[in-house]
Design a protein around this motif. Structure first.
Motif, PDB file in Angstrom:
ATOM      1  N   ASN A 110       0.827  -1.198   0.000  1.00 55.41           N
ATOM      2  CA  ASN A 110       0.000   0.000   0.000  1.00 55.41           C
ATOM      3  C   ASN A 110       0.863   1.250   0.000  1.00 55.41           C
ATOM      4  N   LYS A 111       0.223   2.419  -0.095  1.00 49.10           N
ATOM      5  CA  LYS A 111       0.956   3.663  -0.218  1.00 49.10           C
ATOM      6  C   LYS A 111       1.749   3.997   1.035  1.00 49.10           C
ATOM      7  N   ALA A 112       1.269   3.564   2.199  1.00 53.78           N
ATOM      8  CA  ALA A 112       1.966   3.858   3.455  1.00 53.78           C
ATOM      9  C   ALA A 112       3.229   3.033   3.613  1.00 53.78           C
ATOM     10  N   HIS A 113       3.402   2.044   2.743  1.00 54.63           N
ATOM     11  CA  HIS A 113       4.536   1.134   2.872  1.00 54.63           C
ATOM     12  C   HIS A 113       5.868   1.873   2.794  1.00 54.63           C
ATOM     13  N   SER A 114       5.965   2.894   1.948  1.00 54.17           N
ATOM     14  CA  SER A 114       7.225   3.619   1.790  1.00 54.17           C
ATOM     15  C   SER A 114       7.636   4.314   3.086  1.00 54.17           C
ATOM     16  N   TYR A 115       6.665   4.752   3.864  1.00 51.22           N
ATOM     17  CA  TYR A 115       6.985   5.420   5.126  1.00 51.22           C
ATOM     18  C   TYR A 115       7.532   4.429   6.149  1.00 51.22           C
ATOM     19  N   TYR A 116       7.000   3.216   6.123  1.00 56.73           N
ATOM     20  CA  TYR A 116       7.544   2.195   7.022  1.00 56.73           C
ATOM     21  C   TYR A 116       8.963   1.810   6.597  1.00 56.73           C
ATOM     22  N   ASN A 117       9.223   1.824   5.284  1.00 52.77           N
ATOM     23  CA  ASN A 117      10.591   1.580   4.824  1.00 52.77           C
ATOM     24  C   ASN A 117      11.547   2.614   5.418  1.00 52.77           C
ATOM     25  N   GLY A 118      11.118   3.873   5.388  1.00 53.89           N
ATOM     26  CA  GLY A 118      11.935   4.936   5.959  1.00 53.89           C
ATOM     27  C   GLY A 118      12.133   4.771   7.449  1.00 53.89           C
ATOM     28  N   MET A 119      11.107   4.325   8.139  1.00 48.79           N
ATOM     29  CA  MET A 119      11.210   4.133   9.583  1.00 48.79           C
ATOM     30  C   MET A 119      12.138   2.976   9.922  1.00 48.79           C
ATOM     31  N   VAL A 120      12.127   1.931   9.109  1.00 46.36           N
ATOM     32  CA  VAL A 120      13.058   0.814   9.314  1.00 46.36           C
ATOM     33  C   VAL A 120      14.491   1.312   9.195  1.00 46.36           C
ATOM     34  N   ILE A 121      14.756   2.112   8.174  1.00 53.18           N
ATOM     35  CA  ILE A 121      16.100   2.624   7.943  1.00 53.18           C
ATOM     36  C   ILE A 121      16.543   3.542   9.075  1.00 53.18           C
ATOM     37  N   VAL A 122      15.692   4.495   9.444  1.00 50.79           N
ATOM     38  CA  VAL A 122      16.066   5.467  10.472  1.00 50.79           C
ATOM     39  C   VAL A 122      16.192   4.805  11.843  1.00 50.79           C
ATOM     40  N   SER A 123      15.312   3.869  12.153  1.00 47.84           N
ATOM     41  CA  SER A 123      15.425   3.188  13.446  1.00 47.84           C
ATOM     42  C   SER A 123      16.731   2.408  13.540  1.00 47.84           C
ATOM     43  N   THR A 124      17.206   1.890  12.411  1.00 44.92           N
ATOM     44  CA  THR A 124      18.505   1.204  12.416  1.00 44.92           C
ATOM     45  C   THR A 124      19.638   2.200  12.610  1.00 44.92           C
ATOM     46  N   TYR A 125      19.520   3.380  11.987  1.00 43.53           N
ATOM     47  CA  TYR A 125      20.490   4.447  12.246  1.00 43.53           C
ATOM     48  C   TYR A 125      20.545   4.756  13.743  1.00 43.53           C
ATOM     49  N   LEU A 126      19.357   4.881  14.349  1.00 45.60           N
ATOM     50  CA  LEU A 126      19.284   5.205  15.771  1.00 45.60           C
ATOM     51  C   LEU A 126      19.957   4.135  16.616  1.00 45.60           C
ATOM     52  N   LEU A 127      19.682   2.872  16.289  1.00 45.12           N
ATOM     53  CA  LEU A 127      20.312   1.771  17.022  1.00 45.12           C
ATOM     54  C   LEU A 127      21.826   1.835  16.893  1.00 45.12           C
ATOM     55  N   GLN A 128      22.315   2.059  15.695  1.00 49.64           N
ATOM     56  CA  GLN A 128      23.754   2.132  15.476  1.00 49.64           C
ATOM     57  C   GLN A 128      24.364   3.326  16.200  1.00 49.64           C
ATOM     58  N   GLY A 129      23.643   4.444  16.253  1.00 49.72           N
ATOM     59  CA  GLY A 129      24.128   5.603  16.992  1.00 49.72           C
ATOM     60  C   GLY A 129      24.228   5.318  18.480  1.00 49.72           C
ATOM     61  N   ILE A 130      23.224   4.628  19.025  1.00 55.04           N
ATOM     62  CA  ILE A 130      23.242   4.243  20.440  1.00 55.04           C
ATOM     63  C   ILE A 130      24.428   3.333  20.730  1.00 55.04           C
ATOM     64  N   ILE A 131      24.651   2.367  19.852  1.00 60.67           N
ATOM     65  CA  ILE A 131      25.789   1.449  20.016  1.00 60.67           C
ATOM     66  C   ILE A 131      27.100   2.222  19.969  1.00 60.67           C
ATOM     67  N   GLY A 132      27.242   3.102  18.982  1.00 59.96           N
ATOM     68  CA  GLY A 132      28.489   3.840  18.807  1.00 59.96           C
ATOM     69  C   GLY A 132      28.823   4.731  19.979  1.00 59.96           C
ATOM     70  N   ILE A 133      27.875   5.590  20.379  1.00 60.93           N
ATOM     71  CA  ILE A 133      28.143   6.495  21.495  1.00 60.93           C
ATOM     72  C   ILE A 133      28.251   5.729  22.806  1.00 60.93           C
ATOM     73  N   GLY A 134      27.431   4.697  22.998  1.00 63.12           N
ATOM     74  CA  GLY A 134      27.467   3.913  24.234  1.00 63.12           C
ATOM     75  C   GLY A 134      28.822   3.259  24.456  1.00 63.12           C
ATOM     76  N   ILE A 135      29.335   2.595  23.434  1.00 64.05           N
ATOM     77  CA  ILE A 135      30.635   1.925  23.568  1.00 64.05           C
ATOM     78  C   ILE A 135      31.759   2.953  23.683  1.00 64.05           C
ATOM     79  N   THR A 136      31.664   4.040  22.921  1.00 70.39           N
ATOM     80  CA  THR A 136      32.683   5.094  23.003  1.00 70.39           C
ATOM     81  C   THR A 136      32.717   5.691  24.403  1.00 70.39           C
ATOM     82  N   LEU A 137      31.556   5.905  24.996  1.00 69.64           N
ATOM     83  CA  LEU A 137      31.483   6.425  26.362  1.00 69.64           C
ATOM     84  C   LEU A 137      32.126   5.458  27.353  1.00 69.64           C
ATOM     85  N   LEU A 138      31.859   4.177  27.180  1.00 69.67           N
ATOM     86  CA  LEU A 138      32.444   3.156  28.058  1.00 69.67           C
ATOM     87  C   LEU A 138      33.964   3.136  27.943  1.00 69.67           C
ATOM     88  N   LEU A 139      34.465   3.196  26.714  1.00 68.44           N
ATOM     89  CA  LEU A 139      35.911   3.153  26.499  1.00 68.44           C
ATOM     90  C   LEU A 139      36.596   4.433  26.964  1.00 68.44           C
TER      91      LEU A 139
END
Length: 475
Positions: A110-139
């Motif tokens: 459906n037409k809303a599908h493209s927005y969910y595609n964008g949310m999948v991509i951005v949520s993965t960016y967010l996860l990777q950002g959390i991982i990056g800053i979290g580990i950097t803070l620990l180190l």
């Protein structure tokens, strides 16, 4: 005249293309003749790229220090050529896909599908950002005090830029973080490039591992490719002839390059527009030139709509785009792009003890991205979860080219919407991803700002995931 031809620098580019072609042929031979590669889903372009990378690091570079012909200057020129090829072939490939006449795909969305595609991509960016800053803070507060600055902690954000958006963005933001505090973490630019390089390895090796893990559940790419292509798929009755005053393949190439020319012109105009404000220019200009494939895809779709309108009005009586030839062109440029991007990896991007952070963040980022997308794609893309994972994981650890390379192994004829999901998702991700761009500029301003950015990323990630899971209940 002959002497001018012999001295022309054009021969350098020809020799580089010959090198890529030979590596591709050798890579194809390796895949077909060596059982472990023949049984795997490792793309030929990836094999060729890794082979070339090994040869460059173990053979060419040592010889470069002794031989004038193989000087480091020539290697630098070669890397510039590879980066240029990677950059332009990405846009050309997506334009070729955008010009294709709409086909009947097996799975409707459906037409809303493209927005969910964008949310999948951005949520993965967010996860990777959390991982990056979290580990950097620990180190930073254990073994690597070099990260104890605002820019130092913020370099954790180079994980989503390197994995999710590729070397260009990782390089740009790495340089920005260095400029924020000259006494802070130095080498952020090289660190970002190295992270992007590791992303290619995770995209190919990690992605292939996953696809092989589920190989028994799906038909392999090799078996699908062996399916005969019907004459109807190659040419429809209302298309222009295969050979007329202009060859049909020439027409396809001309259409693609015309759209790309318009794309570059539009990007140049936007760049000039944002240059009116220095602050906006520094933030937006890299995005304009980094997303050339998005602009190209949009203009290709506009051109396709124009062709439809012209045919309805009778001004154009024949169909000019040919799906079969456009698919072949896209296949060629994506193969060239994959081998070029891997061969362009600079192993010397790391130095000192930074490799500890690099290996830890890149490994955890690659593994958790795989686990996260495994569960998310099964939820969002129930009818083609494997194809969706292949495209999304390849793109969100390497680049769109990596996603296409993995996708072609399980969906070589793009029968599912997975290939289109990458494009529409990347486009809508620009809207959802604006907070990340703001955070990327805010985080390096100080330690407190980095901690606030970490908290904001965590909250946004939770909100995105809860919304997607609510809209896509488990079957």
């Amino acid at each position: 005249m002959i002497q001018n031809y012999e001295s022309s620098s054009t021969w350098t580019a020809i020799l580089y293309l010959v090198t890529l072609s030979i590596l591709m042929l050798v890579g194809n031979t390796i895949r077909r003749k060596i059982p472990i590669f023949r049984k795997s889903l490792l793309p030929t372009a990836v094999i060729a790229g890794l082979l070339g990378l090994v040869l460059k690091e173990l053979l060419v570079k040592p010889l470069a220090s002794r031989d004038i012909i193989l000087s480091m200057a020539n290697l630098e020129l070669f890397n510039q050529f590879l980066n240029l090829v990677t950059y332009h072939t990405l846009a050309i490939g997506f334009i070729a896909m955008g010009l294709k006449i709409n086909e009947k795909i097996e799975i409707k969305t459906n037409k809303a599908h493209s927005y969910y595609n964008g949310m999948v991509i951005v949520s993965t960016y967010l996860l990777q950002g959390i991982i990056g800053i979290g580990i950097t803070l620990l180190l930073a507060y254990t073994v690597l005090p070099v990260f104890k600055t605002g820019p130092g902690l913020a370099t954790g954000l180079l994980l989503p830029f390197g994995y999710g958006q590729g070397p260009g963005q990782a390089n740009n933001f790495g340089l920005i973080y260095e400029l924020f505090d000259p006494n802070g973490f130095q080498g952020a630019q090289s660190y970002g490039l190295a992270m992007a390089s590791m992303g290619f390895i995770w995209a190919s090796i990690g992605g292939v591992f996953y696809l092989n893990r589920f190989k028994k559940m799906k038909v392999t790419g090799e078996e699908r490719v062996s399916t005969l292509t019907s004459l109807q798929e190659i040419e429809t009755p209302d298309e222009i002839p295969v050979a007329e005053s202009m060859d049909k393949m020439t027409v396809q190439i001309a259409l693609i390059l015309a759209v790309y020319g318009a794309t570059l012109l539009m990007m140049f105009g936007l760049s000039k527009l944002v240059s009116l404000n220095d602050g906006i220019y520094k933030m937006v200009n890299p995005l304009i030139w980094g997303f050339n494939f998005i602009f190209g895809m949009v203009l290709a779709i506009v051109a396709k709509k124009l062709f439809v309108y012209l045919r309805k009005t009778g001004l154009m009586t024949r169909q000019y785009p040919n799906n079969f030839m456009l698919n072949r062109i896209a296949g060629v440029v994506f193969d060239v792009m994959v081998i070029s991007s891997i061969l362009a990896i600079n192993v010397e991007d790391l130095s000192g003890n930074i490799w500890i952070a690099f290996l830890l963040i890149s490994t955890v980022g690659g593994v958790l991205t795989m686990i996260y997308l495994h569960y998310l794609t099964k939820r969002i893309y129930k009818e083609y979860a494997l194809e969706a994972f292949a495209g999304m994981y390849g793109m969100l650890t390497g680049t769109a080219s990596s996603g296409i390379a993995l996708l072609r192994e399980v969906d070589p004829y793009y029968k599912t919407p997975a290939a289109t999901d990458l494009v529409t998702g990347t486009t809508t991700a620009i809207l959802f991803g604006l907070p990340i761009l703001l955070i990327a500029s805010y985080a390096p301003q100080g330690i407190l700002q980095s901690l606030i950015s970490f908290a904001v990323l965590s909250v946004l990630f939770i909100v995105f995931v809860m919304f997607m899971y609510k809209q896509h209940p488990k079957a």
